[in-house]
Design a protein around this motif. Structure first.
Motif, mmCIF file in Angstrom:
data_model
loop_
_atom_site.group_PDB
_atom_site.id
_atom_site.type_symbol
_atom_site.label_atom_id
_atom_site.label_comp_id
_atom_site.label_asym_id
_atom_site.label_seq_id
_atom_site.Cartn_x
_atom_site.Cartn_y
_atom_site.Cartn_z
ATOM 1 N N PRO A 83 0.794 -1.232 0.000
ATOM 2 C CA PRO A 83 0.000 0.000 0.000
ATOM 3 C C PRO A 83 0.822 1.276 0.000
ATOM 4 O O PRO A 83 0.307 2.343 -0.352
ATOM 5 C CB PRO A 83 -0.839 -0.123 1.280
ATOM 6 C CG PRO A 83 -0.073 -1.051 2.159
ATOM 7 C CD PRO A 83 0.570 -2.024 1.228
ATOM 8 N N LEU A 84 2.109 1.198 0.375
ATOM 9 C CA LEU A 84 2.934 2.403 0.344
ATOM 10 C C LEU A 84 3.230 2.850 -1.084
ATOM 11 O O LEU A 84 3.608 4.003 -1.302
ATOM 12 C CB LEU A 84 4.239 2.186 1.118
ATOM 13 C CG LEU A 84 4.079 2.051 2.636
ATOM 14 C CD1 LEU A 84 5.428 1.779 3.295
ATOM 15 C CD2 LEU A 84 3.446 3.303 3.239
ATOM 16 N N ASP A 85 3.037 1.947 -2.062
ATOM 17 C CA ASP A 85 3.136 2.370 -3.460
ATOM 18 C C ASP A 85 2.143 3.496 -3.734
ATOM 19 O O ASP A 85 2.440 4.437 -4.481
ATOM 20 C CB ASP A 85 2.809 1.205 -4.399
ATOM 21 C CG ASP A 85 3.912 0.172 -4.468
ATOM 22 O OD1 ASP A 85 5.007 0.440 -3.944
ATOM 23 O OD2 ASP A 85 3.672 -0.896 -5.049
ATOM 24 N N PHE A 86 0.961 3.372 -3.156
ATOM 25 C CA PHE A 86 -0.076 4.377 -3.398
ATOM 26 C C PHE A 86 0.338 5.727 -2.827
ATOM 27 O O PHE A 86 0.050 6.768 -3.420
ATOM 28 C CB PHE A 86 -1.410 3.941 -2.788
ATOM 29 C CG PHE A 86 -2.556 4.839 -3.153
ATOM 30 C CD1 PHE A 86 -3.273 4.627 -4.325
ATOM 31 C CD2 PHE A 86 -2.912 5.908 -2.352
ATOM 32 C CE1 PHE A 86 -4.320 5.468 -4.680
ATOM 33 C CE2 PHE A 86 -3.956 6.755 -2.698
ATOM 34 C CZ PHE A 86 -4.662 6.529 -3.859
ATOM 35 N N LEU A 87 1.017 5.727 -1.686
ATOM 36 C CA LEU A 87 1.493 6.986 -1.107
ATOM 37 C C LEU A 87 2.434 7.691 -2.077
ATOM 38 O O LEU A 87 2.341 8.907 -2.285
ATOM 39 C CB LEU A 87 2.201 6.715 0.221
ATOM 40 C CG LEU A 87 2.857 7.922 0.905
ATOM 41 C CD1 LEU A 87 1.810 8.962 1.278
ATOM 42 C CD2 LEU A 87 3.639 7.468 2.144
ATOM 43 N N VAL A 88 3.327 6.933 -2.680
ATOM 44 C CA VAL A 88 4.265 7.516 -3.646
ATOM 45 C C VAL A 88 3.522 8.024 -4.877
ATOM 46 O O VAL A 88 3.785 9.127 -5.373
ATOM 47 C CB VAL A 88 5.339 6.485 -4.044
ATOM 48 C CG1 VAL A 88 6.259 7.053 -5.129
ATOM 49 C CG2 VAL A 88 6.161 6.074 -2.829
ATOM 50 N N GLU A 89 2.545 7.233 -5.370
ATOM 51 C CA GLU A 89 1.759 7.665 -6.521
ATOM 52 C C GLU A 89 0.937 8.913 -6.196
ATOM 53 O O GLU A 89 0.766 9.796 -7.042
ATOM 54 C CB GLU A 89 0.842 6.538 -6.982
ATOM 55 C CG GLU A 89 1.571 5.433 -7.714
ATOM 56 C CD GLU A 89 2.316 5.992 -8.923
ATOM 57 O OE1 GLU A 89 1.672 6.337 -9.929
ATOM 58 O OE2 GLU A 89 3.547 6.109 -8.847
#
Length: 219
Positions: A83-89
């Motif tokens: 889910p931290l991918d979404f933070l970067v996106e």
């Protein structure tokens, strides 16, 4: 007979909110007055006062909508194991709407004073953001991507600090790569990942992409 009038009023409020969001996203925040926001939105300032009460009431509504849209996109598109991918996106796509990023940080700074009408709102908002990121860290710990001995709450605060800091720097200097800096912070946590790459493409979060790029386009 009140229901149609209420529905019409809510629809009108929605139209003005959307216009204000586009105006701020496109023209920038620059400590806009209510009259300036009204002019950029193509409405009368008296109408904004009627529906939102004040400049701060309108700005709060803008941020609440921005947060709500982000959460809808997160629920639909965040990888439960990463889910931290979404933070970067989220930060990458914020580059399309620097006016809203400026608004968020400027307004939250104004609200630091305990007597400010939005003080409690921003305290609660940051608590919710921290909780959400802590849950993301814990999910990646459960997936074996982040060491289990790290405190999710502590790591969430660090990631918020990095995210806010690099976005502010990018507003001041376009040479600052906010996405790469935040991605590096996330990668540092993923010491157990076989492939820690988090530079995802638009196709991975189409809803969030449409929301951000839609705001960046003329109404």
């Amino acid at each position: 007979m009140r229901e149609p009038s209420y529905a019409k009023g809510m629809a009108r409020r929605e139209e003005m909110l959307e216009a204000a969001i586009h105006a701020i996203a496109g023209a920038g925040f620059r400590r806009l007055s209510l009259r300036e926001i009204a002019r950029e939105s193509g409405v009368q300032s008296a109408h904004l006062v009627y529906y939102f009460g004040s400049r701060d009431g309108l700005l709060r509504a803008v941020i609440e909508r921005w947060d709500a849209d982000t959460q809808v996109a997160r629920a639909a598109e965040a990888d439960p194991d990463r889910p931290l991918d979404f933070l970067v996106e989220h930060v990458r796509l914020n580059l399309y709407v620097p006016g809203l990023v400026h608004l968020l940080h400027s307004f939250s700074a104004e609200a630091i004073a305990p007597g400010h009408e939005a003080h409690a709102f921003f305290r609660e908002r940051y608590e919710q953001v921290a909780q959400g990121i802590a849950e993301s860290v814990a999910a990646e710990q459960a997936a074996g991507l982040i060491p289990a001995d790290l405190d999710p709450a502590d790591e969430a605060q660090r990631l918020i600090a990095v995210s806010d800091g690099v976005q502010l720097q990018a507003l001041l200097d376009e040479r600052v790569d906010a996405v790469a800096l935040l991605a590096g912070a996330v990668e540092a946590l993923r010491s157990l990942a076989d492939d820690p790459t988090v530079r995802l493409g638009d196709e991975s979060v189409p809803l969030l992409t449409s929301l951000r790029k839609g705001l960046a386009s003329p109404v």
